[in-house]
Design a protein around this motif. Structure first.
Motif, PDB file in Angstrom:
ATOM      1  N   ASP A 186      68.766  54.439  50.640  1.00 51.38           N
ATOM      2  CA  ASP A 186      67.865  53.426  51.180  1.00 51.38           C
ATOM      3  C   ASP A 186      67.688  53.585  52.690  1.00 51.38           C
ATOM      4  O   ASP A 186      67.508  52.611  53.424  1.00 51.38           O
ATOM      5  N   GLY A 187      67.777  54.833  53.167  1.00 50.92           N
ATOM      6  CA  GLY A 187      67.560  55.110  54.582  1.00 50.92           C
ATOM      7  C   GLY A 187      68.734  54.801  55.483  1.00 50.92           C
ATOM      8  O   GLY A 187      68.610  54.872  56.710  1.00 50.92           O
ATOM      9  N   LYS A 188      69.893  54.468  54.917  1.00 50.54           N
ATOM     10  CA  LYS A 188      71.052  54.060  55.718  1.00 50.54           C
ATOM     11  C   LYS A 188      71.895  55.269  56.123  1.00 50.54           C
ATOM     12  O   LYS A 188      71.856  56.313  55.468  1.00 50.54           O
ATOM     13  N   PRO A 189      72.689  55.130  57.192  1.00 48.49           N
ATOM     14  CA  PRO A 189      73.503  56.256  57.660  1.00 48.49           C
ATOM     15  C   PRO A 189      74.532  56.695  56.616  1.00 48.49           C
ATOM     16  O   PRO A 189      75.157  55.861  55.946  1.00 48.49           O
ATOM     17  N   VAL A 190      74.711  58.000  56.485  1.00 45.41           N
ATOM     18  CA  VAL A 190      75.652  58.590  55.533  1.00 45.41           C
ATOM     19  C   VAL A 190      76.582  59.527  56.294  1.00 45.41           C
ATOM     20  O   VAL A 190      76.134  60.324  57.124  1.00 45.41           O
ATOM     21  N   GLY A 191      77.875  59.433  56.022  1.00 47.18           N
ATOM     22  CA  GLY A 191      78.837  60.318  56.664  1.00 47.18           C
ATOM     23  C   GLY A 191      80.037  60.536  55.772  1.00 47.18           C
ATOM     24  O   GLY A 191      80.035  60.149  54.600  1.00 47.18           O
ATOM     25  N   PHE A 192      81.065  61.142  56.328  1.00 47.22           N
ATOM     26  CA  PHE A 192      82.269  61.349  55.533  1.00 47.22           C
ATOM     27  C   PHE A 192      83.514  61.124  56.376  1.00 47.22           C
ATOM     28  O   PHE A 192      83.467  61.139  57.612  1.00 47.22           O
ATOM     29  N   LYS A 193      84.632  60.882  55.685  1.00 47.39           N
ATOM     30  CA  LYS A 193      85.926  60.652  56.326  1.00 47.39           C
ATOM     31  C   LYS A 193      86.924  61.674  55.815  1.00 47.39           C
ATOM     32  O   LYS A 193      86.929  62.014  54.636  1.00 47.39           O
ATOM     33  N   LEU A 194      87.784  62.152  56.706  1.00 50.94           N
ATOM     34  CA  LEU A 194      88.837  63.070  56.290  1.00 50.94           C
ATOM     35  C   LEU A 194      89.978  63.044  57.275  1.00 50.94           C
ATOM     36  O   LEU A 194      89.815  62.661  58.441  1.00 50.94           O
TER      37      LEU A 194
ATOM     38  N   ALA B 129      73.691  51.081  47.223  1.00 47.76           N
ATOM     39  CA  ALA B 129      73.240  51.340  48.591  1.00 47.76           C
ATOM     40  C   ALA B 129      72.115  50.407  49.015  1.00 47.76           C
ATOM     41  O   ALA B 129      71.934  50.148  50.208  1.00 47.76           O
ATOM     42  N   ALA B 130      71.352  49.917  48.049  1.00 47.05           N
ATOM     43  CA  ALA B 130      70.219  49.043  48.368  1.00 47.05           C
ATOM     44  C   ALA B 130      70.657  47.636  48.758  1.00 47.05           C
ATOM     45  O   ALA B 130      69.843  46.859  49.272  1.00 47.05           O
ATOM     46  N   ASP B 131      71.905  47.295  48.525  1.00 47.62           N
ATOM     47  CA  ASP B 131      72.412  45.979  48.887  1.00 47.62           C
ATOM     48  C   ASP B 131      72.286  45.786  50.401  1.00 47.62           C
ATOM     49  O   ASP B 131      72.801  46.609  51.175  1.00 47.62           O
ATOM     50  N   PRO B 132      71.632  44.714  50.869  1.00 46.00           N
ATOM     51  CA  PRO B 132      71.480  44.507  52.323  1.00 46.00           C
ATOM     52  C   PRO B 132      72.795  44.422  53.075  1.00 46.00           C
ATOM     53  O   PRO B 132      72.845  44.694  54.277  1.00 46.00           O
ATOM     54  N   GLN B 133      73.878  44.040  52.393  1.00 45.60           N
ATOM     55  CA  GLN B 133      75.178  43.955  53.046  1.00 45.60           C
ATOM     56  C   GLN B 133      75.712  45.327  53.434  1.00 45.60           C
ATOM     57  O   GLN B 133      76.460  45.470  54.400  1.00 45.60           O
ATOM     58  N   VAL B 134      75.358  46.345  52.666  1.00 41.04           N
ATOM     59  CA  VAL B 134      75.849  47.702  52.914  1.00 41.04           C
ATOM     60  C   VAL B 134      75.094  48.300  54.094  1.00 41.04           C
ATOM     61  O   VAL B 134      73.873  48.407  54.073  1.00 41.04           O
TER      62      VAL B 134
END
Length: 531
Positions: free
Chosen positions: A299-307, A227-232
């Protein structure tokens, strides 16, 4: 066998050349077979056509048939045996936009405008000019420290392993140039995703590839590192996939290459298993707690889910768990059952899961009814290839759209339906090094970029024609459809936006949401009553 004609021509040309020692009558055959051999050499060395590179000489037959296709198609129409126009026309639109060629068509619509089910968008007598087609939405709720300004059209989930290294690299390089996002699929982040340098949506499936322990459980330390990868830019937890919802998968040991093992974090020589269910949670409350774990380490990035929507009550169970814990994801992606894959049983592909339109409308209205719709963004995926597809999804409640099929066409997919055989003729869905070398990364990445740009440009024109300033302004009343002969209805009649908070106010409703909501429980997915 693919090179048989080429090699045979070269051998025969050589034999005939030697035969000139005895007779001049061998000269015509030298010219014929020598010409075919020279053509084959050119085909193998050129980089513009994957078909010719993988099928030297005989690949030209495809272009011969394409040249006479208008006459063949006219015959099929006249004899009322037309092939599927929906798929063919969409594929044609993608190819034209990806190549940057004229996409206008003479003689009006290709759709059967008098058939029931025909849909259209209402236009305005006062159309607007929209200068920029770089439409974006901000993904990230109040608990998100690093929101992401995403394009409203992105590359949907396709794993490395399902797609070739060159296909992944071309897709990601095109995404970087166009400033849109590329979903990794559940196969982890490969070296080709990183090499492309484009924005990534890191999808985590039930196998936790890239963030798993040796036993296949979730490893929070490995996840934190990914998650810490800047690309993500986004973290997406996959609960189910539209093409095969509720179905796991096995990648046999024989198909696992060192590069696939590296991306997935699995050992060589062992079958790679994706369970049907996540081992880390089994109830709605455990699910939202797992989302919190991801958010705390993302790392503070948006988190969600898919279904893909299945039992509607179960989605309501998840929404009730959000209300009970106040853990609300930054986004949810609704995947329609019409989504594609190279590895779904036919019955699953045809008859399991809810189609995108019904699933999207249901999720959108459930979130509105629970008072949560404004706290998260809603994505949509499932055969969203054209600007009309995107406009319709946005009108029915989505904030953005994802596409796998459209971008696969852009990198050269011809729907040979050989994805599961490792014999993809254009190098898109294969791990065969010889076959995938036919896919020219530089050229195809440019086509990915152009397809995205030209599709959004067409969407801007369609939006302006409707008298709107942004595609996000589309609503159900902008859609009309013919229900039966001479009967037309608006999208608002069939797919209305239900009132905010109506489920919390225990209001009756004509669409059956409230009865199902009252049976839903945050503590478990099992039915409280008969569904």
């Amino acid at each position: 066998m693919r090179f048989a004609v080429f090699v045979g021509s070269a051998v025969l040309a050589l034999v005939c050349l030697i035969g000139l020692i005895w007779s001049v009558w061998f000269l015509p055959f030298v010219l014929i077979f020598g010409g075919l051999a020279a053509l084959g050499i050119y085909d193998v060395l050129q980089t513009s056509h994957a078909i010719l590179r993988n099928y030297p000489v005989i690949g030209h037959m495809r272009f011969l048939f394409e040249g006479i296709r208008p006459e063949i198609r006219q015959y099929l129409i006249e004899s009322d045996r037309d092939e599927e126009p929906f798929s063919r026309d969409k594929r044609s639109i993608v190819y034209q936009r990806a190549k940057g060629v004229e996409d206008k068509r003479p003689f009006g619509t290709r759709e059967r405008v008098y058939d029931s089910g025909y849909e259209w968008i209402t236009h305005s007598a006062a159309p607007k000019h929209i200068a920029s087609h770089d439409f974006r939405i901000r993904i990230g709720g109040p608990d998100c420290e690093k929101p992401y300004d995403a394009s409203i059209y992105n590359i949907s989930a396709m794993s490395f392993g399902a797609l070739s290294a060159n296909a992944i690299l071309a897709l990601n390089s095109g995404a970087r140039k166009g400033g849109f996002a590329h979903d990794t699929g559940e196969g982890g982040i490969s070296r080709y995703h990183r090499q492309g340098g484009g924005d990534l949506i890191y999808e985590i499936g039930s196998g936790y590839f890239g963030c798993r322990t040796a036993e296949g459980r979730f490893d929070v330390d490995k996840f934190r590192e990914q998650a810490a990868d800047p690309q993500v830019k986004l973290i997406e937890l996959k609960l189910s996939q539209g093409a095969k919802p509720g179905h796991g998968g096995v990648l046999p040991a024989s198909k696992i290459s060192p590069e696939i093992a590296e991306a997935r974090g699995v050992p060589m020589g062992q079958d790679c298993v994706s369970p049907a269910a996540h081992p880390e949670f089994s109830t709605p409350l455990e699910l939202v707690q797992f989302i919190k774990t991801l958010r705390d380490n993302a790392d503070g990035k948006p988190v969600g889910f898919k279904l893909c929507i299945g039992h509607r009550r179960e989605f309501m169970c998840i929404v009730k768990a959000m209300l009970e814990t106040d853990i609300v994801p930054d986004f949810i992606v609704i995947d329609g059952k019409e989504g594609g894959t190279g590895a779904a049983p036919l019955e699953f592909a045809n008859h399991m899961g809810m189609p995108l339109v019904e699933g999207l409308v249901f999720a959108h209205n459930t979130l509105r009814g629970a008072g949560l719709r404004d706290r998260l963004k809603l994505g949509a995926s499932g055969k969203l290839v054209t600007s009309f597809d995107i406009a319709k999804a946005l009108a029915l409640g989505a904030d953005w759209a994802n596409s796998a099929r459209g971008f696969m066409f852009a990198v050269g997919c011809i729907q040979a339906q050989a994805c599961h055989t490792n014999h993809c003729p254009v190098g898109v869905a294969t791990q065969d090094p010889l076959r995938q070398r036919a896919l020219n990364v530089t050229e195809k990445s440019e086509r990915v970029y152009r397809f995205h740009k030209n599709t959004l440009k067409a969407l801007a024109e369609m939006t302006g024609a409707a008298g709107l300033s942004h595609p996000g302004d589309f609503r159900p009343h902008h859609l009309l459809m013919r229900e039966r002969d001479r009967d037309m209805v608006t999208g608002e009649d069939i797919y209305p936006y239900l009132p905010n908070g109506f489920l919390l106010r225990d209001e009756s409703d004509q669409f059956g949401y409230l009865a199902r909501w009252n049976r839903a429980r945050a503590a478990h997915f099992e039915p409280f009553d008969v569904e």
